[in-house]
Structures are given as structure tokens and as C-alpha cells.
Motif scaffolding. Structure first.
Motif, PDB file in Angstrom:
ATOM      1  N   GLY A 122     -55.162  16.406  53.190  1.00  0.00           N
ATOM      2  CA  GLY A 122     -55.371  15.079  52.617  1.00  0.00           C
ATOM      3  C   GLY A 122     -54.742  14.842  51.261  1.00  0.00           C
ATOM      4  N   ILE A 123     -53.816  15.696  50.862  1.00  0.00           N
ATOM      5  CA  ILE A 123     -53.185  15.546  49.553  1.00  0.00           C
ATOM      6  C   ILE A 123     -52.254  14.334  49.552  1.00  0.00           C
ATOM      7  N   GLY A 124     -52.431  13.447  48.554  1.00  0.00           N
ATOM      8  CA  GLY A 124     -51.572  12.284  48.424  1.00  0.00           C
ATOM      9  C   GLY A 124     -51.911  11.138  49.357  1.00  0.00           C
ATOM     10  N   ARG A 125     -53.132  11.107  49.903  1.00  0.00           N
ATOM     11  CA  ARG A 125     -53.499  10.054  50.852  1.00  0.00           C
ATOM     12  C   ARG A 125     -54.375   8.956  50.237  1.00  0.00           C
ATOM     13  N   ASN A 126     -54.188   8.731  48.949  1.00  0.00           N
ATOM     14  CA  ASN A 126     -54.845   7.618  48.262  1.00  0.00           C
ATOM     15  C   ASN A 126     -56.368   7.712  48.370  1.00  0.00           C
ATOM     16  N   TRP A 127     -56.910   8.733  47.742  1.00  0.00           N
ATOM     17  CA  TRP A 127     -58.361   8.931  47.743  1.00  0.00           C
ATOM     18  C   TRP A 127     -59.064   7.756  47.069  1.00  0.00           C
ATOM     19  N   GLN A 128     -60.139   7.305  47.646  1.00  0.00           N
ATOM     20  CA  GLN A 128     -60.986   6.252  47.078  1.00  0.00           C
ATOM     21  C   GLN A 128     -62.323   6.881  46.699  1.00  0.00           C
ATOM     22  N   THR A 129     -62.329   7.583  45.578  1.00  0.00           N
ATOM     23  CA  THR A 129     -63.508   8.375  45.189  1.00  0.00           C
ATOM     24  C   THR A 129     -64.606   7.541  44.538  1.00  0.00           C
ATOM     25  N   GLY A 130     -64.276   6.338  44.084  1.00  0.00           N
ATOM     26  CA  GLY A 130     -65.213   5.531  43.314  1.00  0.00           C
ATOM     27  C   GLY A 130     -64.839   5.492  41.847  1.00  0.00           C
ATOM     28  N   ILE A 131     -63.972   6.405  41.425  1.00  0.00           N
ATOM     29  CA  ILE A 131     -63.407   6.427  40.077  1.00  0.00           C
ATOM     30  C   ILE A 131     -61.910   6.703  40.213  1.00  0.00           C
ATOM     31  N   ALA A 132     -61.178   6.516  39.138  1.00  0.00           N
ATOM     32  CA  ALA A 132     -59.734   6.778  39.182  1.00  0.00           C
ATOM     33  C   ALA A 132     -59.478   8.279  39.247  1.00  0.00           C
ATOM     34  N   THR A 133     -58.657   8.694  40.207  1.00  0.00           N
ATOM     35  CA  THR A 133     -58.276  10.097  40.329  1.00  0.00           C
ATOM     36  C   THR A 133     -56.809  10.206  40.705  1.00  0.00           C
ATOM     37  N   VAL A 134     -56.216  11.329  40.385  1.00  0.00           N
ATOM     38  CA  VAL A 134     -54.858  11.653  40.825  1.00  0.00           C
ATOM     39  C   VAL A 134     -55.002  12.595  42.017  1.00  0.00           C
ATOM     40  N   ASP A 135     -54.372  12.228  43.121  1.00  0.00           N
ATOM     41  CA  ASP A 135     -54.659  12.891  44.392  1.00  0.00           C
ATOM     42  C   ASP A 135     -53.808  14.114  44.705  1.00  0.00           C
ATOM     43  N   GLY A 136     -52.978  14.541  43.779  1.00  0.00           N
ATOM     44  CA  GLY A 136     -52.139  15.702  44.034  1.00  0.00           C
ATOM     45  C   GLY A 136     -50.799  15.304  44.621  1.00  0.00           C
ATOM     46  N   LYS A 137     -49.831  16.190  44.468  1.00  0.00           N
ATOM     47  CA  LYS A 137     -48.479  15.885  44.933  1.00  0.00           C
ATOM     48  C   LYS A 137     -47.806  17.149  45.435  1.00  0.00           C
ATOM     49  N   VAL A 138     -47.403  17.128  46.697  1.00  0.00           N
ATOM     50  CA  VAL A 138     -46.639  18.233  47.297  1.00  0.00           C
ATOM     51  C   VAL A 138     -45.409  17.607  47.945  1.00  0.00           C
ATOM     52  N   PRO A 139     -44.353  17.397  47.182  1.00  0.00           N
ATOM     53  CA  PRO A 139     -43.177  16.711  47.710  1.00  0.00           C
ATOM     54  C   PRO A 139     -42.279  17.630  48.533  1.00  0.00           C
TER      55      PRO A 139
END
Length: 549
Positions: A387-404
Motif C-alpha cells: 500500500g505504499i504511495g496509495r494516498n492514505w486517508q489517515t484522518g491527518i496529513a501524512t506522507v505515504d512513502g515512495k518506492v519509485p
């Protein structure tokens, strides 16, 4: 121009004494006479000769005294002229009374360290009949002007308040967002005073959910965010509004452990999630205010990334937990040589034992047979299954990780958590949770039903893959040769771990990473410039896991 506030400067190195009488909150400048702000002295700083070189102790004392005294008298224009950014300084100093509504204060300087002078401020804020005391500490630094050679206060907004950044301002008034009472999973009230790392999160939850939860506004002093869509930071509450109740997934016991854990190191962050649900149980940073690396960081995770690399190797038929692998001291990839720590090698190794010892070469060499797919395989694995980079909707602002996707030597580097890989502790806690649970559960801090947001999803790991990953994590946390064994010795229950260290350009010491689980709690920590994962980040994670179920 007088800003209206009367501020006394007392005690410390710069006690203003005349005839045996210490000057308090009023008429400070009048008492200074010709040696004060606006007067003419015969010091070298005021001569026609342009001085160079470091500022002297005398210049530091004289300039800081004059600046604080001018601020004390409400002389914003005079004080600003003693800085190296007159325009910005005058705006902030004027706003201290005009918009922040500070009516009086006492500044107490401490002893200078080099050219930096610390001080405490005990202020009173008044607005529409409401009054409240306000205390905090800040500091200023004296530098030499580039063109004039004069000693000047190096202007930063933090001179006014330590949390104030460029583009931000102080304001007191009726709050723009409704008040909340945030509670943990068991109904225990969460406050920034008890849990300092939650200050930013509580402000963000308030902005998003305060009105929805039935809260009303109060009178407060806050920092206006530099971003139009940013979250204002509350510094002081003069009159409380009615608090709307916001239930979070946090666990006060685990959060308290996270706060204790990060305090062990100067720059540390940690996050904990529940593998079975994705619920965020704790999130903490040291320092507790400012940039929140635990949820917003984007840095190389080092060998903790080998959890995803292992899954990629297993799913692509390149090996299994108990398959034999080569672990030479070094391996070459398209002309670039990669080494193990201290160039160690393992004559006889399996993927599991190489994982436990954190053998870099064992996670680079097996991927070569993928050929054309090897530049994309890790990116696909990370997004599709973790689920890395799939636009997490946690309820607060988060950076979801990046594996390019990558190419050349960066591909090999990515397999061991370097190259262009970017993660933070919340991401890596989720990665560990996915490995343990067998499927990705998007992290969240408030219930999905609160605002009907859409959760990110991912494909479950194929049967058997999660079991092998979990076995490798367990072995790393319990085997004599496991790099996580020492840090996890005090953790009970079903447990596992992975260590990591990530090289950072310009840093002499690598970042320390550690991720682990105990029963139904997974946590990951980062200690910047902390060295080996088990030495610094490991104890932080262990502290958190011990507080779990």
C-alpha cells in the motif's frame, strides 16, 4: 513608533542597574540616557570604521541589551533597526502588541553562549476583557552586519517566539476552529501538555473535526500558518470554547511510552500501528514541536526495506526464507560495488539468516535474474501489496512513502533501502504490520465513519509469504546472531524485528532505523545520525512495544 507593550528586562547578564536601582517594567530607555538606544557612544560599533571579524563579547552584550530594551519600551522601529532585517522585524515586533495583544511582559536574559543570548518571557495577553498569563523561552544571536560591520541581532521570527517561523505571525482573538476534547481508544483525554508530540495532531484534528463534533470557538493566541490551507498552532487559551468529543485510535499508555522513548535521543521519531486493523496507537517526535518526521518524513529507510525486498524475492521465485543464498563481503552491480557492514561475509547462509545479520549482498545478488523486470519489481511489490504511495486517508496529513522505479546502480541500492526510497516511521510500522498480518490495513487515527473518507487498499500477500516474512522477523529478534535480539530482549510475547542504517549525504553517522512487532502491535523508529539500528532506534521501539497488548 511605539507598539504599545511595556516590557521589563531584568536579571541575568544584562540587569539594568543605575544608582543601585534595578529598572523594571517602565521607563527603561529613559534610564539608559546617552548609552541607550538612540544615544551616541564611543564604542567601536558606532565608529565610522567598518569592523570585520567575529562579534566581541562586549558587542554581544551591548547589542542584545539595546534590542531587548527597545522591545521592552515598545519601540518597534528602534528595535528593528538593531537587526539585520529591519522590515520583517518591525512588522513582527509591532504585531506583538497590535495583533497578539500582549499588554505587558518581563524578559529575563540568561548567560550568553558564544553569540547567542537566551531569555525567558513572562507575558500577559488581554483581549475583550479576557486576560491570561503566558510564559515561554526564546533566544537571539548577534552577528556582524555584512555591509556596515555593525553588531546586529540576526533576525528570525523565533526571536519573538521559538515556534514562529518565516511567513508566520502571532494573533489573539476568537479562534477560527471549534474546540475539541480528543480521547484515546479507552476514553482517556489526550492533551498536548501531557503528550507534547500530539500538539500538531490535536490542532489538525480540531480544524478538521471540531465543528462536526459539536465544539464551539473560544479566545486564544495562535500562530497563523504560512500556508493558506495549513493548520494554525494554538499557543494559549484565554477562554475555552465548548469542546466537541473526538475519539481517536491512540492508546494513552502506548503514546506515553512513545514520548519517553523519543526523549532518549536528540532527533528521534516513532509510530505504532495495530496490524489487525491499521489503527494508529502512538506517534511521537523529539523535538515534539516543529516538523513531525514520524508521519511527514521522507528519508531512506536502510535495511528495514529488506522486508519488502524479501517479499519481492519470494514472490518472484528467486528464493525463500530457508533457501540458500550467497552472502559475499561485496557484490558488483553495473559497475558499482556494494559492501556489507565492515565487509563481513557468511560462508553458509539462508535468506532468513542473511536477513537476521542484515547482509546487503544477499538481497542484491539474487535479483539479477529478473533482468528487464528488476527495475520495476520493488516498486510494484511496495504499492500492490504494502500500500505504499496509495494516498492514505489517515484522518491527518501524512506522507505515504515512495518506492519509485529505478535504473542502474540505484536499482541495487533500492533493494537495501537506499537510492530513491523514501519512508518515515509510520510507513515502516505499516510495512511491518502488513508482513505480520498478511494484508495491508491502511493506518488511521480517527474512524472512517467520522467523515466517510475512502481508505486505501492493497492486494493481500499470497499464501505462505506472510508466514515466511514473520518467521524471518522473529528470527532476527531472537536468534543469537540476530541484529535485533539485544534491543528486543525486554519485549515479551510473539515478537520480531528488523534493523536498518541509512547513509545520508553530508552526515558522518548513518541514520538508525528499527522496526518490530509484539503480538498485535507494530512499531518503527528513526533516530537521525543514530548509527546502527539496534543501538539507537531499537530501544525506542522496544519501549513502545512493551506498553502494548
Amino acid at each position: 513608533m511605539r507598539s504599545g507593550a511595556k516590557v521589563g528586562i531584568v536579571g541575568g547578564v544584562f540587569a539594568l542597574v543605575l544608582g543601585g536601582v534595578g529598572y523594571g517594567a517602565y521607563n527603561i530607555l529613559d534610564g539608559l540616557g546617552d548609552s541607550g538606544v538612540g544615544g551616541h557612544t564611543s564604542t567601536a560599533a558606532d565608529s565610522s570604521e567598518v569592523r570585520s571579524g567575529p562579534v566581541t563579547e562586549e558587542e554581544i552584550a551591548d547589542t542584545s541589551k539595546k534590542f531587548l530594551a527597545a522591545w521592552a519600551e515598545g519601540e518597534a522601529t528602534v528595535a528593528a533597526a538593531l537587526t539585520n532585517n529591519k522590515a520583517d522585524a518591525e512588522t513582527a515586533l509591532t504585531g506583538y502588541s497590535d495583533t497578539a495583544h500582549v499588554t505587558k511582559a518581563v524578559i529575563t536574559p540568561g548567560r550568553a553562549t558564544g553569540s547567542t543570548v537566551p531569555y525567558t518571557v513572562k507575558a500577559t495577553v488581554s483581549y475583550k476583557g479576557a486576560t491570561k498569563s503566558w510564559s515561554y523561552a526564546s533566544k537571539l544571536t548577534v552577528v556582524r552586519g555584512l555591509t556596515t560591520g555593525r553588531p546586529l541581532v540576526d533576525w528570525e521570527p523565533s526571536v519573538i517566539h521559538p515556534d514562529l517561523a518565516k511567513g508566520e505571525s502571532l494573533e489573539t482573538g476568537e479562534s477560527s476552529t471549534a474546540s475539541i476534547e480528543a480521547v484515546d481508544r479507552n476514553g482517556q483525554v489526550l492533551t498536548k501538555e501531557k503528550y507534547p508530540s500530539l500538539a500538531g495532531i490535536l490542532d489538525e484534528l480540531r480544524k478538521k473535526y471540531g465543528e462536526k463534533a459539536g465544539g464551539t470557538t473560544g479566545i486564544e493566541t495562535w500562530i497563523n500558518s504560512a500556508n493558506a490551507d495549513g493548520v494554525n498552532k494554538t499557543l494559549l487559551t484565554l477562554v475555552k470554547g465548548k469542546s466537541g468529543r473526538v475519539e481517536t485510535t491512540l492508546d494513552a499508555k502506548v503514546q506515553a511510552a512513545a514520548e519517553r522513548g523519543v526523549k532518549k535521543f536528540e532527533k528521534a521519531s516513532v509510530a505504532a500501528v495495530e496490524p489487525s486493523t491499521g489503527a494508529i496507537r502512538a506517534i511521537a517526535n523529539n523535538p515534539p514541536t516543529g516538523f513531525e518526521t514520524s508521519r511527514s518524513g521522507a528519508v531512506a529507510p536502510g535495511s528495514t526495506m529488506k522486508i519488502i525486498t524479501s517479499a519481492m524475492i519470494i514472490q518472484n521465485g528467486l528464493g525463500g526464507a530457508n533457501s540458500a543464498v550467497a552472502c559475499p563481503s561485496q557484490v558488483s552491480w553495473e559497475g558499482v560495488t556494494f559492501h556489507n557492514l565492515d565487509n563481513f561475509s557468511m560462508p553458509s547462509a539462508t535468506l532468513k539468516t542473511a536477513f537476521a545479520r542484515s547482509c546487503n549482498t544477499a538481497f542484491i545478488k539474487p535479483v539479477a535474474p529478473l533482468k528487464d523486470k528488476r527495475d520495476t519489481a520493488l516498486a510494484i511489490e511496495a504499492e500492490q501489496y504494502f500500500g505504499i504511495g496509495r494516498n492514505w486517508q489517515t484522518g491527518i496529513a501524512t506522507v505515504d512513502g515512495k518506492v519509485p522505479e529505478s535504473s542502474g546502480a540505484e536499482t541495487a541500492a533500492s533493494f537495501i533501502g537506499q537510492g530513491k526510497i523514501q519512508m518515515n516511521p509510520l510507513n515502516m510500522a505499516s510495512v511491518t504490520a502488513t508482513a505480520v498480518n498478511g494484508r495491508f490495513r491502511q493506518p488511521f487515527i480517527v474512524a472512517q465513519t467520522l467523515d466517510n473518507r475512502t481508505f486505501a487498499t492493497a492486494t493481500p500477500l499470497p499464501p505462505g509469504v506472510s508466514g515466511q516474512l514473520k518467521d524471518m522477523l522473529r528470527y532476527t529478534a531472537t536468534a543469537p546472531e540476530g541484529t535485533g535480539t539485544q534491543a528486543m530482549a525486554s519485549v515479551d510475547g510473539d515478537k520480531g524485528a528488523k534493523t536498518g542504517s541509512a547513509e545520508v549525504d553530508g552526515h558522518a553517522t548513518s541514520d538508525s532505523w528499527f522496526t518490530g512487532f509484539s503480538n498485535d502491535l507494530a512499531a518503527a523508529a528513526l533516530v537521525q545520525s543514530g548509527g546502527h539500528g539496534g543501538d539507537a532506534a531499537g530501544p525506542v521501539v522496544a519501549e513502545v512495544l512493551r506498553a502494548g497488548p
